[in-house]
Structures are given as C-alpha cells and as structure tokens.
Design an enzyme around this catalytic site. Structure first.
Site, PDB file in Angstrom:
ATOM      1  N   ASP A  97       2.289   3.385   9.295  1.00  0.00           N
ATOM      2  CA  ASP A  97       2.065   2.963   7.916  1.00  0.00           C
ATOM      3  C   ASP A  97       0.998   1.877   7.921  1.00  0.00           C
ATOM      4  O   ASP A  97       1.105   0.886   8.665  1.00  0.00           O
ATOM      5  CB  ASP A  97       3.353   2.421   7.299  1.00  0.00           C
ATOM      6  CG  ASP A  97       4.351   3.529   6.985  1.00  0.00           C
ATOM      7  OD1 ASP A  97       4.040   4.701   7.259  1.00  0.00           O
ATOM      8  OD2 ASP A  97       5.445   3.208   6.482  1.00  0.00           O
TER       9      ASP A  97
ATOM     10  N   HIS B  83       3.966   0.783  12.493  1.00  0.00           N
ATOM     11  CA  HIS B  83       3.024   0.167  11.556  1.00  0.00           C
ATOM     12  C   HIS B  83       1.789  -0.281  12.331  1.00  0.00           C
ATOM     13  O   HIS B  83       1.915  -0.942  13.368  1.00  0.00           O
ATOM     14  CB  HIS B  83       3.662  -1.039  10.861  1.00  0.00           C
ATOM     15  CG  HIS B  83       4.868  -0.689  10.039  1.00  0.00           C
ATOM     16  ND1 HIS B  83       6.108  -0.472  10.609  1.00  0.00           N
ATOM     17  CD2 HIS B  83       5.021  -0.502   8.698  1.00  0.00           C
ATOM     18  CE1 HIS B  83       6.979  -0.174   9.644  1.00  0.00           C
ATOM     19  NE2 HIS B  83       6.348  -0.187   8.490  1.00  0.00           N
TER      20      HIS B  83
END
Length: 265
Positions: free
Chosen positions: A70, A217
């Site tokens: 992400d 992430h």
C-alpha cells in the site's frame, strides 16, 4: 377436360413434406449448434450470507501467492523495494492513493514499467464505509484517471483504506469494474517492530498457504530491510510470487465466509 393425375399429386405432396422435414431438421441442427457453442455466461457471486465480501485470498492448488504494497505516504524506500523485487524476479501489486500518485508520478511509471500491478487505494485514504455511494465512486475514479493519464492503464484492483468496507463499498467497486482486494497475511510492518518481526509474522503465519495475499507498505520503516529474506524464505518453501491480477479469478467464482475466492469451473 384435363383430369389431375393422382400419382402426380401424391408426388408433389411428398416433395412438399420432404422439404418441410428437411427445413425442420436443419433448424433443429442450427439450434443444437448454437446451444453447444454459445459462450458461457460468467457467474460471479461476492455475497455470503447476505453480506458482500472482498477477496482476501484465493482457493488454488498452485503454490502461488501475492505480495502487495500500500502506497499512501513516502517514497524513500520505493526504489530499494523495486530493486529487491527485480533481483528475485518477483512481480508485486502496488495499491496507490491519489495523493501518492500526484506526489510521485515518476515512481508510478517505474512500478508500471517494471511489470507490477497498479492498484487503486482511493483518492484520499478515507474510511470508505462512511461515504455515500457518489463519494465512494469519486474516490475510485479520481485516482483511476490520474494513473491512466500517467500510464495508460485502466486499473482493476481496489483495496479500501484501513481495510474498511461495507456492502456499498463492494458494490460500488464492482460497478466501476474493480475487484475489491483485502489480504490474508498482514505483515504488521506499519507497527515498526523491526525487520525480524516482519519476517516472522509473514513467513510463520498460520494463514500462509496457496493463494495467500500478503499486505505490506512501501513507506513502513523496516519493510525494505525484511523484504529480501521474506522473498527467499517463501521461495524456499516452494511458493511462486505472482501479481494479484494473475492470482485471482476474473469470472465464474464465488466467495466463502472467510473471503476466499473459489472457482466455479
């Protein structure tokens, strides 16, 4: 006065009947061919027990898994992550917010040119379940248009920020030609516990199996430090990394209660 030949009349009736039978048989044959070769209508069901679900993982016999990143803040480690992925010939999926795309357009292009999936992570990283259908649609389309302008890609994968969704979010995603994607293995890299913690959390995860989707992430502090060991460890266990677009079924599937996507073919 001419009298009709009975034999001639019978012959004509026979010919007419024969033609009718031939036409009828031909029509039946055409109908059978049409049914036989008619393309199957795609069957997709994301509803389980009256609730709409995103894809958490995939039911497959193939030892394939997906790793995803992400991208909502920072790009300091993006190039390092891309280099590690390239070194081990791994294709991943990057879910990007509109703000991240605006801030780092060159990184978006690099991700695309490296052959990774480009995924939608909403325009403003809001809790999607708290928005109206129109607001949800705008959150999807704004970043979609930005990425398409940069790369020419029409994204098809959407991960709701915070993993937050309700029936409306899933239906809105589908209405805009998106597959909503969650994850089955959370690296917890955002907690900044260190590289060893990330490695252990992923590689020893009880949910790790064929069809797993791993959440990371790109902006987390220790993700880049853990990534290479995660890749080599899982490859050593026999897993092949594929982007989510290759892992999931595009049609003819249903979901189970755990959010596992199951093929109907």
């Amino acid at each position: 006065m001419n009298q009709e030949n009975p034999d001639s009349s019978s012959t004509q009736r026979f010919k007419r009947n024969a033609v009718s039978i031939f036409v009828g048989l031909a029509a039946i044959a055409l109908l059978i061919c049409a049914v036989t070769y008619l393309p199957k209508i795609a069957s997709v069901s994301t509803s389980v027990g009256g609730r709409e679900l995103p894809i958490y993982c995939v039911d497959t016999d193939k030892p394939q898994i997906s790793i995803s990143f992400d991208a909502a803040w920072g790009n300091e480690d993006t190039q390092t992550i891309l280099d590690i992925l390239a070194k081990h010939n791994v294709k991943a999926t990057f879910f990007m917010t509109g703000g991240w795309v605006e801030s780092y357009p060159e990184d978006v292009k690099k991700i695309y040119e490296a052959g990774h999936d480009l995924g939608n992570h909403s325009e403003n990283h809001k809790h999607m379940s708290e928005l109206s259908t129109e607001e949800q649609t705008q959150e999807l389309l704004k970043v979609h248009d930005k990425v398409k302008e940069l790369t020419g890609v029409d994204m098809i994968l959407f991960r709701p920020p915070y993993g937050d969704y309700n029936d409306s979010v899933i239906k809105t995603a589908a209405a805009n030609h998106y597959y909503p994607i969650q994850w089955s293995v959370d690296s917890l890299d955002w907690k900044d516990y260190g590289a060893d913690s990330i490695i252990q959390t992923i590689c020893e995860n009880k949910s790790l199996e064929n069809g797993s989707v791993i959440l990371c992430h790109n902006g987390a502090k220790y993700t880049k430090d853990a990534l290479e060991t995660v890749i080599t460890t899982l490859q050593g266990k026999g897993y092949e990394f594929v982007p989510i677009s290759q892992l999931i079924y595009k049609d003819n599937y249903h979901m189970d209660r755990a959010g596992k996507q199951i093929s109907d073919t």
